[in-house]
Design a protein around this motif. Structure first.
Motif, PDB file in Angstrom:
ATOM      1  N   LYS A 229     -15.002 -16.475  -7.841  1.00  0.00           N
ATOM      2  CA  LYS A 229     -15.418 -17.631  -8.063  1.00  0.00           C
ATOM      3  C   LYS A 229     -16.404 -17.805  -8.774  1.00  0.00           C
ATOM      4  CE  LYS A 229     -15.570 -22.023  -6.516  1.00  0.00           C
ATOM      5  NZ  LYS A 229     -16.513 -22.341  -7.152  1.00  0.00           N
ATOM      6  N   ASP A 233     -17.827 -19.612 -11.880  1.00  0.00           N
ATOM      7  CA  ASP A 233     -18.586 -20.650 -11.831  1.00  0.00           C
ATOM      8  C   ASP A 233     -20.116 -20.017 -12.855  1.00  0.00           C
ATOM      9  OD1 ASP A 233     -17.378 -21.844  -9.855  1.00  0.00           O
ATOM     10  OD2 ASP A 233     -18.994 -21.065  -8.570  1.00  0.00           O
ATOM     11  N   ASP A 339     -20.979 -33.320  -4.221  1.00  0.00           N
ATOM     12  CA  ASP A 339     -20.436 -32.289  -4.549  1.00  0.00           C
ATOM     13  C   ASP A 339     -20.917 -31.578  -4.964  1.00  0.00           C
ATOM     14  OD1 ASP A 339     -17.768 -30.788  -6.109  1.00  0.00           O
ATOM     15  OD2 ASP A 339     -19.285 -30.868  -7.151  1.00  0.00           O
ATOM     16  N   TYR A 340     -22.270 -31.907  -5.694  1.00  0.00           N
ATOM     17  CA  TYR A 340     -23.289 -31.489  -5.880  1.00  0.00           C
ATOM     18  C   TYR A 340     -23.899 -30.518  -4.724  1.00  0.00           C
ATOM     19  CZ  TYR A 340     -28.239 -29.827  -7.743  1.00  0.00           C
ATOM     20  OH  TYR A 340     -29.189 -29.287  -7.427  1.00  0.00           O
ATOM     21  N   LYS A 343     -21.398 -27.988  -3.458  1.00  0.00           N
ATOM     22  CA  LYS A 343     -21.520 -26.417  -4.048  1.00  0.00           C
ATOM     23  C   LYS A 343     -23.103 -25.751  -3.626  1.00  0.00           C
ATOM     24  CE  LYS A 343     -18.827 -28.259  -7.822  1.00  0.00           C
ATOM     25  NZ  LYS A 343     -18.069 -28.092  -8.746  1.00  0.00           N
ATOM     26  N   ASN A 344     -24.492 -26.562  -3.656  1.00  0.00           N
ATOM     27  CA  ASN A 344     -26.089 -25.588  -4.042  1.00  0.00           C
ATOM     28  C   ASN A 344     -25.825 -25.898  -2.306  1.00  0.00           C
ATOM     29  OD1 ASN A 344     -26.270 -25.981  -7.193  1.00  0.00           O
ATOM     30  ND2 ASN A 344     -25.224 -27.524  -6.387  1.00  0.00           N
TER      31      ASN A 344
END
Length: 411
Positions: A229, A233, A339-340, A343-344
């Motif tokens: 993954k 990315d 989503d941001y 993911k972070n």
């Protein structure tokens, strides 16, 4: 005293908040302060109305001075995402090493190669200096590693745990903390103990006691999936960066606002100075330690260049959005932020409180342009093909330049 590592410039674009999906500006509306409430899509709409600028007007403003070139079918270099057995083993080794314990040797004399635990208080001309005191917390040091200045480590060799002694060492002339550069210092040093490592044993019990998995097999499968993954990315980010660079180079951009670039650059410098303060370091030392720059003016120019590229990117993204008739809804904006943040590993509210509402909408729109247009229509090529294409392009450019030079000479 630790040496300052001279590292390369960490990807400063990350400090711009959200890289290609963001603007450089912090949120400056009146929602800041102790009474700030959680931002939602309705807050975004409210802020946009207050600023009397819709996302369409924002796009129009930034797209105005861009003449688009080719932006579809862009070739990018395909990155290998295969996970090797060695990479999996490295992660396993890191996991096991982190669970190791140690015994304390309190009788033998320290020798080169030993890991010792020490405390020290440093002073120059009798005055203790910042960062030169372990305050009794202990510091692990491998003797002979060269991690400390001058011959500090050599002077520990031969001493036994429990001994307190004075180490004399000179800071290098190019030391990051200029007030210490070239100065001789004395360190009252105590050798607490010598560490004797006791490695952990990798087995099902170790895995079940320290992870959510029951067996080494399950753990290894999870490590492979995680690495895969991460590589995917990274490959996606590399591809998008490659595409964006080529798209920008294909465009003609005029009237780039030096004032906006400078404001963004100054904002970033201010942010980095705040980070330095939080670490208890002066700005010059901080940028040398973390970014490898010992010249503030040179570092400022790097930041300026990054902000300039960021503005070009924004102008081009807006021009493509206009050409494609793309916009972004409040729901899409909320989905983008969620989503941001996921993911972070950041909080949605902190993102919204640090980026203006209209820039958040732009970020969501830029994300849409990249994924629905640029990346969707791009073409992946292997490294060999990409290198051949670049060589051909460079040759064609040289030929064109030679032709122009010959024409000018003939005239």
């Amino acid at each position: 005293m630790r040496k300052f590592k001279k590292g390369c410039v960490v990807v400063l674009a990350l400090a711009l908040s959200m890289s290609f999906m963001t603007g450089c500006g912090d949120k400056s509306d009146d929602k800041k302060g102790d009474t700030q409430k959680e931002a939602t899509a309705s807050d975004v709409a409210e802020d946009v109305a207050a600023n009397e600028e819709s996302i369409d007007e924002y796009v129009e403003k930034y797209a105005e001075n861009v003449e688009l070139g080719d932006y579809k079918g862009i070739e990018y270099t395909k990155t290998d995402v295969e996970v090797t057995d060695d990479e999996v083993q490295q992660k396993i080794d890191e996991f096991v090493d982190g669970l190791g314990t140690f015994d304390k040797d309190t009788t033998n004399a320290a020798k080169k190669g030993d890991t010792v635990n020490i405390d020290y208080v440093g002073s120059v001309d009798g005055e203790e200096f910042n960062g030169g005191n372990t305050n009794g917390s202990g510091y692990d040091l491998v003797l002979g590693s060269g991690a400390f200045i001058d011959n500090f480590e050599d002077q520990i060799i031969g001493h036994k745990p429990g001994e307190t002694f004075t180490v004399t060492a000179t800071f290098p002339e190019n030391y990051g903390e200029t007030s210490l550069a070239g100065k001789e210092a004395e360190f009252k040093t105590t050798l607490n103990y010598i560490k004797i490592d006791k490695p952990a044993t990798y087995n099902d019990k170790l895995v079940s006691d320290n992870t959510d998995y029951k067996t080494t097999k399950e753990y290894e499968e999870s490590v492979r999936e995680e690495l895969n993954k991460s590589k995917e990315d990274s490959a996606l980010a590399s591809a998008q960066s490659d595409i964006m660079t080529k798209v920008i180079n294909n465009c003609k951009i005029s009237n780039l606002s030096a004032e906006e670039v400078q404001a963004s650059a100054q904002q970033l410098v201010t942010s980095i100075k705040s980070q330095a303060e939080n670490y208890g370091m002066d700005y010059a030392t901080y940028i040398k330690y973390y970014y490898g720059y010992d010249d503030e003016d040179a570092f400022a120019q790097v930041i300026y260049n990054i902000c300039e590229e960021s503005l070009k990117e924004k102008m081009v993204m807006c021009a493509i959005a206009k050409a494609e008739g793309l916009t972004v809804t409040d729901q899409e904006t909320d989905e983008y932020i969620a989503d941001y943040a996921a993911k972070n590993n950041v909080d949605e509210e902190s993102v919204r409180s640090n980026v203006s509402a209209i820039d958040i909408k732009y970020n969501a729109l830029a994300y849409k342009v990249m994924n629905d247009v640029l990346y969707k229509d791009a073409k992946a090529v292997d490294a060999t093909t990409a290198a051949a294409t670049e060589a051909t392009t460079a040759e064609d450019t040289d030929t064109e330049a030679d032709t122009e030079a010959d024409t000018e000479a003939a005239e």
